[in-house]
Design a protein around this motif. Structure first.
Motif, PDB file in Angstrom:
ATOM      1  N   ARG A   1      13.116  38.085 -31.042  1.00  0.00           N
ATOM      2  CA  ARG A   1      11.993  38.999 -31.214  1.00  0.00           C
ATOM      3  C   ARG A   1      10.827  38.533 -30.354  1.00  0.00           C
ATOM      4  N   GLN A   2      10.003  39.515 -30.003  1.00  0.00           N
ATOM      5  CA  GLN A   2       8.804  39.210 -29.232  1.00  0.00           C
ATOM      6  C   GLN A   2       7.650  40.014 -29.796  1.00  0.00           C
ATOM      7  N   ALA A   3       6.669  39.300 -30.314  1.00  0.00           N
ATOM      8  CA  ALA A   3       5.462  39.930 -30.834  1.00  0.00           C
ATOM      9  C   ALA A   3       4.433  40.021 -29.714  1.00  0.00           C
ATOM     10  N   PRO A   4       3.478  40.930 -29.815  1.00  0.00           N
ATOM     11  CA  PRO A   4       2.459  41.063 -28.767  1.00  0.00           C
ATOM     12  C   PRO A   4       1.735  39.749 -28.514  1.00  0.00           C
ATOM     13  N   GLY A   5       1.681  39.362 -27.247  1.00  0.00           N
ATOM     14  CA  GLY A   5       0.968  38.152 -26.873  1.00  0.00           C
ATOM     15  C   GLY A   5       1.700  36.864 -27.172  1.00  0.00           C
ATOM     16  N   LYS A   6       2.956  36.968 -27.617  1.00  0.00           N
ATOM     17  CA  LYS A   6       3.718  35.763 -27.957  1.00  0.00           C
ATOM     18  C   LYS A   6       4.998  35.706 -27.143  1.00  0.00           C
ATOM     19  N   GLN A   7       5.567  34.513 -27.081  1.00  0.00           N
ATOM     20  CA  GLN A   7       6.831  34.342 -26.381  1.00  0.00           C
ATOM     21  C   GLN A   7       7.988  34.863 -27.227  1.00  0.00           C
ATOM     22  N   ARG A   8       9.051  35.221 -26.549  1.00  0.00           N
ATOM     23  CA  ARG A   8      10.259  35.650 -27.244  1.00  0.00           C
ATOM     24  C   ARG A   8      10.821  34.463 -28.016  1.00  0.00           C
ATOM     25  N   GLU A   9      11.262  34.707 -29.250  1.00  0.00           N
ATOM     26  CA  GLU A   9      11.813  33.630 -30.069  1.00  0.00           C
ATOM     27  C   GLU A   9      13.132  34.061 -30.691  1.00  0.00           C
ATOM     28  N   LEU A  10      14.001  33.099 -30.872  1.00  0.00           N
ATOM     29  CA  LEU A  10      15.276  33.335 -31.534  1.00  0.00           C
ATOM     30  C   LEU A  10      15.034  33.518 -33.031  1.00  0.00           C
ATOM     31  N   VAL A  11      15.679  34.544 -33.612  1.00  0.00           N
ATOM     32  CA  VAL A  11      15.571  34.714 -35.059  1.00  0.00           C
ATOM     33  C   VAL A  11      16.915  34.575 -35.765  1.00  0.00           C
ATOM     34  N   ALA A  12      18.018  34.733 -35.059  1.00  0.00           N
ATOM     35  CA  ALA A  12      19.318  34.567 -35.702  1.00  0.00           C
ATOM     36  C   ALA A  12      20.394  34.514 -34.638  1.00  0.00           C
ATOM     37  N   ALA A  13      21.411  33.712 -34.882  1.00  0.00           N
ATOM     38  CA  ALA A  13      22.560  33.622 -33.990  1.00  0.00           C
ATOM     39  C   ALA A  13      23.810  33.394 -34.829  1.00  0.00           C
ATOM     40  N   ILE A  14      24.939  33.823 -34.290  1.00  0.00           N
ATOM     41  CA  ILE A  14      26.211  33.648 -34.998  1.00  0.00           C
ATOM     42  C   ILE A  14      27.290  33.287 -33.992  1.00  0.00           C
ATOM     43  N   THR A  15      28.111  32.314 -34.360  1.00  0.00           N
ATOM     44  CA  THR A  15      29.185  31.882 -33.471  1.00  0.00           C
ATOM     45  C   THR A  15      30.475  32.622 -33.825  1.00  0.00           C
ATOM     46  N   SER A  16      31.498  32.374 -33.025  1.00  0.00           N
ATOM     47  CA  SER A  16      32.774  33.049 -33.235  1.00  0.00           C
ATOM     48  C   SER A  16      33.421  32.663 -34.561  1.00  0.00           C
ATOM     49  N   ASP A  17      33.096  31.474 -35.073  1.00  0.00           N
ATOM     50  CA  ASP A  17      33.683  31.066 -36.360  1.00  0.00           C
ATOM     51  C   ASP A  17      32.778  31.425 -37.535  1.00  0.00           C
ATOM     52  N   GLY A  18      31.705  32.154 -37.240  1.00  0.00           N
ATOM     53  CA  GLY A  18      30.839  32.642 -38.314  1.00  0.00           C
ATOM     54  C   GLY A  18      29.679  31.740 -38.663  1.00  0.00           C
ATOM     55  N   THR A  19      29.524  30.647 -37.961  1.00  0.00           N
ATOM     56  CA  THR A  19      28.382  29.761 -38.208  1.00  0.00           C
ATOM     57  C   THR A  19      27.098  30.451 -37.758  1.00  0.00           C
ATOM     58  N   THR A  20      26.095  30.429 -38.638  1.00  0.00           N
ATOM     59  CA  THR A  20      24.834  31.103 -38.339  1.00  0.00           C
ATOM     60  C   THR A  20      23.698  30.100 -38.187  1.00  0.00           C
ATOM     61  N   THR A  21      22.706  30.525 -37.429  1.00  0.00           N
ATOM     62  CA  THR A  21      21.520  29.698 -37.185  1.00  0.00           C
ATOM     63  C   THR A  21      20.282  30.557 -37.358  1.00  0.00           C
ATOM     64  N   TYR A  22      19.287  30.019 -38.059  1.00  0.00           N
ATOM     65  CA  TYR A  22      18.022  30.729 -38.268  1.00  0.00           C
ATOM     66  C   TYR A  22      16.876  29.735 -38.145  1.00  0.00           C
ATOM     67  N   PRO A  23      15.744  30.162 -37.615  1.00  0.00           N
ATOM     68  CA  PRO A  23      14.565  29.309 -37.679  1.00  0.00           C
ATOM     69  C   PRO A  23      14.009  29.326 -39.099  1.00  0.00           C
ATOM     70  N   ASP A  24      13.185  28.349 -39.419  1.00  0.00           N
ATOM     71  CA  ASP A  24      12.628  28.254 -40.767  1.00  0.00           C
ATOM     72  C   ASP A  24      11.828  29.496 -41.151  1.00  0.00           C
ATOM     73  N   SER A  25      11.239  30.155 -40.141  1.00  0.00           N
ATOM     74  CA  SER A  25      10.371  31.297 -40.429  1.00  0.00           C
ATOM     75  C   SER A  25      11.114  32.474 -41.050  1.00  0.00           C
ATOM     76  N   VAL A  26      12.434  32.563 -40.857  1.00  0.00           N
ATOM     77  CA  VAL A  26      13.190  33.698 -41.402  1.00  0.00           C
ATOM     78  C   VAL A  26      14.321  33.264 -42.320  1.00  0.00           C
ATOM     79  N   LYS A  27      14.558  31.970 -42.418  1.00  0.00           N
ATOM     80  CA  LYS A  27      15.673  31.463 -43.224  1.00  0.00           C
ATOM     81  C   LYS A  27      15.520  31.922 -44.673  1.00  0.00           C
ATOM     82  N   GLY A  28      16.624  32.418 -45.212  1.00  0.00           N
ATOM     83  CA  GLY A  28      16.605  32.921 -46.576  1.00  0.00           C
ATOM     84  C   GLY A  28      16.209  34.376 -46.692  1.00  0.00           C
ATOM     85  N   ARG A  29      15.677  34.948 -45.623  1.00  0.00           N
ATOM     86  CA  ARG A  29      15.260  36.358 -45.640  1.00  0.00           C
ATOM     87  C   ARG A  29      16.106  37.222 -44.698  1.00  0.00           C
ATOM     88  N   PHE A  30      16.532  36.648 -43.584  1.00  0.00           N
ATOM     89  CA  PHE A  30      17.305  37.378 -42.583  1.00  0.00           C
ATOM     90  C   PHE A  30      18.753  36.925 -42.621  1.00  0.00           C
TER      91      PHE A  30
END
Length: 120
Positions: free
Chosen positions: A38-67
């Protein structure tokens, strides 16, 4: 020719939910390491979620538990379920993936983005 097309953005009140979709189409052999940024106005693009082929997911603390990121390989589609949305989640959300095409080359693709606005 490969395309990533996002959908599902919109205006939602704080505490609400949205589900984003990213559908890949074209000469696809496989979709690797899909992710949402995601990219908010005036901010750099940031990763919010990723998923690997085996289903492993990654989230930053800012969205963990919500996304939650998920994928339907049969439909070449990746989803982002966003709950308990906050005003600071307001941004343009893009999906990204490394896609192996039918010429057996891996390319990095981005969707055009879908806007999410969290406001009362």
């Amino acid at each position: 020719q490969v395309q990533l097309v996002e959908s599902g953005g919109g205006l939602v009140q704080p505490g609400g939910s949205l589900r984003l979709s990213c559908e890949a189409s074209g000469n696809i052999v496989s979709i690797n390491a899909p992710a949402w940024y995601r990219q908010a106005p005036g901010k750099q693009r940031e990763l919010v979620a990723a998923i690997t082929s085996d289903g492993t997911t990654t989230y930053p603390d800012s969205v963990k538990g919500r996304f939650t990121i998920s994928r339907d390989s049969a439909k070449n589609t990746v989803y982002l379920q966003m709950n308990s949305l906050k005003p600071e989640d307001t941004a343009v959300y893009h999906c990204n993936a490394r896609i192996t095409t039918t010429d057996w080359v891996i390319y990095d693709y981005w969707g055009q983005g879908t806007r999410v606005t969290v406001s009362s």
